[in-house]
Design a protein around this motif. Structure first.
Motif, PDB file in Angstrom:
ATOM      1  N   TYR A 114      -4.942  -3.327  -3.392  1.00  0.00           N
ATOM      2  CA  TYR A 114      -4.453  -2.003  -2.996  1.00  0.00           C
ATOM      3  C   TYR A 114      -3.039  -2.098  -2.431  1.00  0.00           C
ATOM      4  O   TYR A 114      -2.191  -1.264  -2.699  1.00  0.00           O
ATOM      5  CB  TYR A 114      -5.377  -1.383  -1.934  1.00  0.00           C
ATOM      6  N   ALA A 115      -2.793  -3.140  -1.641  1.00  0.00           N
ATOM      7  CA  ALA A 115      -1.488  -3.291  -1.000  1.00  0.00           C
ATOM      8  C   ALA A 115      -0.380  -3.530  -2.016  1.00  0.00           C
ATOM      9  O   ALA A 115       0.792  -3.360  -1.715  1.00  0.00           O
ATOM     10  CB  ALA A 115      -1.526  -4.425   0.023  1.00  0.00           C
ATOM     11  N   LEU A 116      -0.769  -3.942  -3.232  1.00  0.00           N
ATOM     12  CA  LEU A 116       0.244  -4.124  -4.279  1.00  0.00           C
ATOM     13  C   LEU A 116       0.448  -2.844  -5.082  1.00  0.00           C
ATOM     14  O   LEU A 116       1.217  -2.817  -6.032  1.00  0.00           O
ATOM     15  CB  LEU A 116      -0.175  -5.240  -5.227  1.00  0.00           C
ATOM     16  N   GLY A 117      -0.282  -1.795  -4.720  1.00  0.00           N
ATOM     17  CA  GLY A 117      -0.126  -0.538  -5.429  1.00  0.00           C
ATOM     18  C   GLY A 117      -1.121  -0.344  -6.552  1.00  0.00           C
ATOM     19  O   GLY A 117      -0.854   0.396  -7.489  1.00  0.00           O
ATOM     20  N   ALA A 118      -2.272  -1.016  -6.480  1.00  0.00           N
ATOM     21  CA  ALA A 118      -3.291  -0.826  -7.506  1.00  0.00           C
ATOM     22  C   ALA A 118      -4.072   0.454  -7.214  1.00  0.00           C
ATOM     23  O   ALA A 118      -4.286   0.803  -6.059  1.00  0.00           O
ATOM     24  CB  ALA A 118      -4.240  -2.014  -7.539  1.00  0.00           C
ATOM     25  N   ALA A 169       3.348 -10.439  -2.757  1.00  0.00           N
ATOM     26  CA  ALA A 169       3.860  -9.154  -2.289  1.00  0.00           C
ATOM     27  C   ALA A 169       5.306  -8.955  -2.753  1.00  0.00           C
ATOM     28  O   ALA A 169       5.701  -7.850  -3.120  1.00  0.00           O
ATOM     29  CB  ALA A 169       3.771  -9.082  -0.766  1.00  0.00           C
ATOM     30  N   GLY A 174       0.700  -8.125  -9.655  1.00  0.00           N
ATOM     31  CA  GLY A 174       1.402  -6.898  -9.261  1.00  0.00           C
ATOM     32  C   GLY A 174       2.316  -6.377 -10.351  1.00  0.00           C
ATOM     33  O   GLY A 174       2.205  -5.214 -10.763  1.00  0.00           O
ATOM     34  N   VAL A 234       6.480  -7.519  -6.580  1.00  0.00           N
ATOM     35  CA  VAL A 234       6.626  -6.139  -7.031  1.00  0.00           C
ATOM     36  C   VAL A 234       7.892  -5.507  -6.447  1.00  0.00           C
ATOM     37  O   VAL A 234       8.087  -4.303  -6.537  1.00  0.00           O
ATOM     38  CB  VAL A 234       5.395  -5.255  -6.703  1.00  0.00           C
ATOM     39  N   ARG A 267       2.989   1.923  -1.898  1.00  0.00           N
ATOM     40  CA  ARG A 267       2.519   0.572  -1.582  1.00  0.00           C
ATOM     41  C   ARG A 267       3.298  -0.481  -2.353  1.00  0.00           C
ATOM     42  O   ARG A 267       3.387  -1.641  -1.927  1.00  0.00           O
ATOM     43  CB  ARG A 267       1.029   0.449  -1.867  1.00  0.00           C
ATOM     44  N   LYS A 268       3.847  -0.090  -3.490  1.00  0.00           N
ATOM     45  CA  LYS A 268       4.690  -1.015  -4.244  1.00  0.00           C
ATOM     46  C   LYS A 268       5.969  -1.288  -3.444  1.00  0.00           C
ATOM     47  O   LYS A 268       6.492  -2.402  -3.447  1.00  0.00           O
ATOM     48  CB  LYS A 268       5.018  -0.369  -5.593  1.00  0.00           C
ATOM     49  N   HIS A 323       2.184  -2.787 -12.667  1.00  0.00           N
ATOM     50  CA  HIS A 323       3.235  -1.780 -12.790  1.00  0.00           C
ATOM     51  C   HIS A 323       3.916  -1.843 -14.144  1.00  0.00           C
ATOM     52  O   HIS A 323       5.059  -1.438 -14.299  1.00  0.00           O
ATOM     53  CB  HIS A 323       4.220  -1.932 -11.631  1.00  0.00           C
ATOM     54  N   GLU A 380       0.360   4.789  -4.628  1.00  0.00           N
ATOM     55  CA  GLU A 380       0.554   3.499  -5.311  1.00  0.00           C
ATOM     56  C   GLU A 380       2.029   3.103  -5.331  1.00  0.00           C
ATOM     57  O   GLU A 380       2.368   1.944  -5.127  1.00  0.00           O
ATOM     58  CB  GLU A 380      -0.004   3.558  -6.740  1.00  0.00           C
TER      59      GLU A 380
END
Lengths: 257, 318
Positions: free
Chosen positions: B206-210, A167, A114, A170, A90-91, A118, A87
């Motif tokens: 998911y691509a945002l980090g979820a 995108a 996003g 984050v 991907r952030k 976080h 995670e």
């Protein structure tokens, strides 16, 4: 392995092999991708360019039967080692997809999604992030009075810029663009290309494109893939004007693909 | 002369043949095309006619009933004893019993059904889903009388073990089992709604980090919300209309109570009791079942409208 440009290497791909079940999708790929520049992956359908892109934020993890050998390091950290948090990765490595995929929420909530994930819930801070992200994606002026409207009220091109803004919200270092303009009309495409040019001063952009003219227009260096292998990797200008490999020349002159 | 006749004759034949052989001549019989719409319309009309027939009977008999019993007494009364003197026709004890069962059932079914749906749609490997989903749907095919005995012989002893003052017939056991019965419905319909959420939305998150859980809870569930609400309301209507389980396990004591450990009676169980008893047809007592049936019908009808409104109000288009 080749090193290009004066910019520092950010992503280092080392002898990467990837299998989907029995299918050998990427073969011994080694690349060094410099920071704060645009790197384009080109090649015919099924050459592995999207697959490689999706290894960079480990989106391939979700496809059952995927196996990886070799390594990818971002800022010197092997992203496939056991203690890497997917995670967090991907952030740091944002992604924009082929089809604009805004969430079925308001424009504001799309961007705020996003940061909220976080842990940012402070209203003022979120407002600020939403504005700066939309400004970075050159969408702010068009939507600032309609932030509560559904993201689906936007046009396709605007939706894609919204996804870029989402995108960016984050605060990633790297932005992956997977054929991000292929579903868009020429004017929207141009806007995204201009946007990419602006963003490369602050972000490292890796884009997959099926459109080599786009690669030639916007990227600093270009990688040409064929059948899961890197055929040629060079400065974009050099690769398009004076390719060293015959197959590259055939592809860019339109003899196949 | 015969020659001439022959030639005109043959030229006429040629023209006819040409007519028959033109490029767009009719090759198939169109009879079926004419019959089928009529036949299919009749099939559709039959079910509509049946519905109209049921509603008409219900309205007619209910009207007849209210000629003998004042509507106000029915709708405001808090005592229901139409079979025993002194007679009293207050519907609230039955509505209360029904709602008690339904609320307990939904408290059981919605969380469990939703949780299993999230598991099946977001976590379960394909293999597991392909096994579990059919099993769950078999559960929906178990006859409700079996559930009734399951309530009486398994759940009730457990409930009485925990709550000493629970009766042999109590709303809690029946409600829990009605809930178990409608879990598959909630699960299956919610899972369908969640599976229909496009892959690309999940990818975006998911691509945002979820994490998986965040994707399930903050992307998939909201996007499938209208389907989930629809499944919950359908389950609610199903619980309201459930008859066998409550007849067997909930008792036959119409009571205005919120205590789930007491014996109660639902609207459906009351209708069963009167239909099976020796109440003479045409009497006021017999008429009560139509009035109760009508009440049930109106409640379910309103619920369906509510469901549609809620589903539309909260729909997230994708």
């Amino acid at each position: 392995m080749q090193t290009l440009t004066k910019n520092q290497t950010l992503i280092e791909i080392n002898q990467l092999n990837l299998f989907y079940g029995a299918f050998h999708a990427l073969k011994n790929v080694s690349l060094r991708i410099p920071e704060k520049a645009i790197t384009a992956f080109i090649g015919p359908s099924g050459c592995g360019k999207s697959t490689l892109l999706r290894t960079l934020n480990r989106m391939n993890d979700m496809i059952p039967g995927t196996r990886i050998e070799g390594g990818i390091a971002i800022s010197g950290t092997d992203i496939y080692s056991g203690d890497v948090d997917v995670e967090t990765l991907r952030k740091k490595v944002g992604m924009v997809f082929q089809q604009p995929n805004p969430f079925p929420k308001s424009i504001y909530d799309n961007i705020a999604y996003g940061p909220r994930l976080h842990g940012i819930h402070d209203r003022k801070k979120l407002d600020e992030i939403v504005e700066t992200s939309l400004r970075s994606a050159v969408l702010w002026e068009e939507v600032k009075d309609y932030l509560k409207r559904s993201a689906f009220s936007l046009s396709g091109g605007q939706q894609q810029r919204l996804c870029i803004a989402r995108a960016l919200a984050v605060n990633p270092d790297i932005l992956l663009m997977d054929e991000a303009t292929s579903a868009l009309d020429p004017i929207s495409t141009l806007k995204i290309e201009e946007l990419a040019q602006e963003l490369k001063d602050r972000y490292t952009i890796v884009m997959v494109t099926h459109n080599m003219h786009q690669a030639a227009r916007v990227s600093n260096q270009t990688v040409f893939f064929l059948n899961g292998e890197v055929v040629e990797y060079d400065e974009t200008e050099k690769l398009f004007s004076n390719p060293t490999d015959q197959r590259t020349e055939d592809y860019i002159s339109g003899r196949f693909g | 002369m015969p020659n001439e006749a022959l030639s005109t004759n043959s030229s006429k034949q040629l023209v006819d043949a040409a007519k028959r052989n033109h490029a767009f001549r009719n090759e198939k019989s169109h009879l079926m095309d004419k019959i089928m719409p009529v036949a299919l319309f009749l099939c559709a009309a039959l079910s509509i006619a049946t519905t109209i027939g049921i509603v008409a009977t219900l309205i007619g008999e209910t009207y007849h009933f209210f000629e003998q019993v004042p509507f106000v007494d029915f709708i405001t009364g808090t005592k229901w004893s139409p079979l025993i003197e002194p007679k009293s026709f207050g519907i609230w004890p039955l509505i209360c019993g029904t709602l008690l069962i339904t609320v307990i059932a939904c408290l059981v079914a919605v969380p469990l059904g939703l949780a299993s749906a999230i598991y099946l749609s977001e976590y379960a490997p394909k293999k597991v889903r392909n096994i579990v989903k059919p099993i769950l749907e078999i559960l929906a095919g178990v006859p409700t009388i079996v559930y009734g005995y399951f309530a009486l012989s398994f759940i009730t002893p457990m409930v009485r073990g925990i709550f000493a003052d629970a009766g042999v017939f109590n709303a809690l056991s029946a409600g829990i089992v009605v809930g178990i019965m409608i879990i598959p419905m909630v699960c299956s319909l919610s899972e369908d709604a969640m599976t229909a959420v496009p892959r690309s939305l999940r990818d975006g998150a998911y691509a945002l980090g979820a994490t998986r859980f965040e994707v399930a809870l903050k992307i998939v569930v909201p996007a499938a919300f209208s389907g989930i609400v629809a499944s919950a309301v359908l389950a609610f209507s199903r619980a309201i209309g459930e008859t066998m389980i409550v007849t067997v396990a909930a008792g036959s004591t119409p009571k205005l109570t919120a205590n789930p450990l007491e014996s109660i009676q639902t609207m459906t169980a009351y209708i069963v009791q009167v239909s099976l008893g020796d109440t003479p047809h045409g009497s006021v007592e017999y008429g009560t079942i139509f009035a109760v049936g009508m009440t049930l019908f109106v409640i379910t009808f309103l619920l369906n409208i509510l469901a549609q409104y809620v589903a539309r109000r909260f729909r997230e288009e994708y």
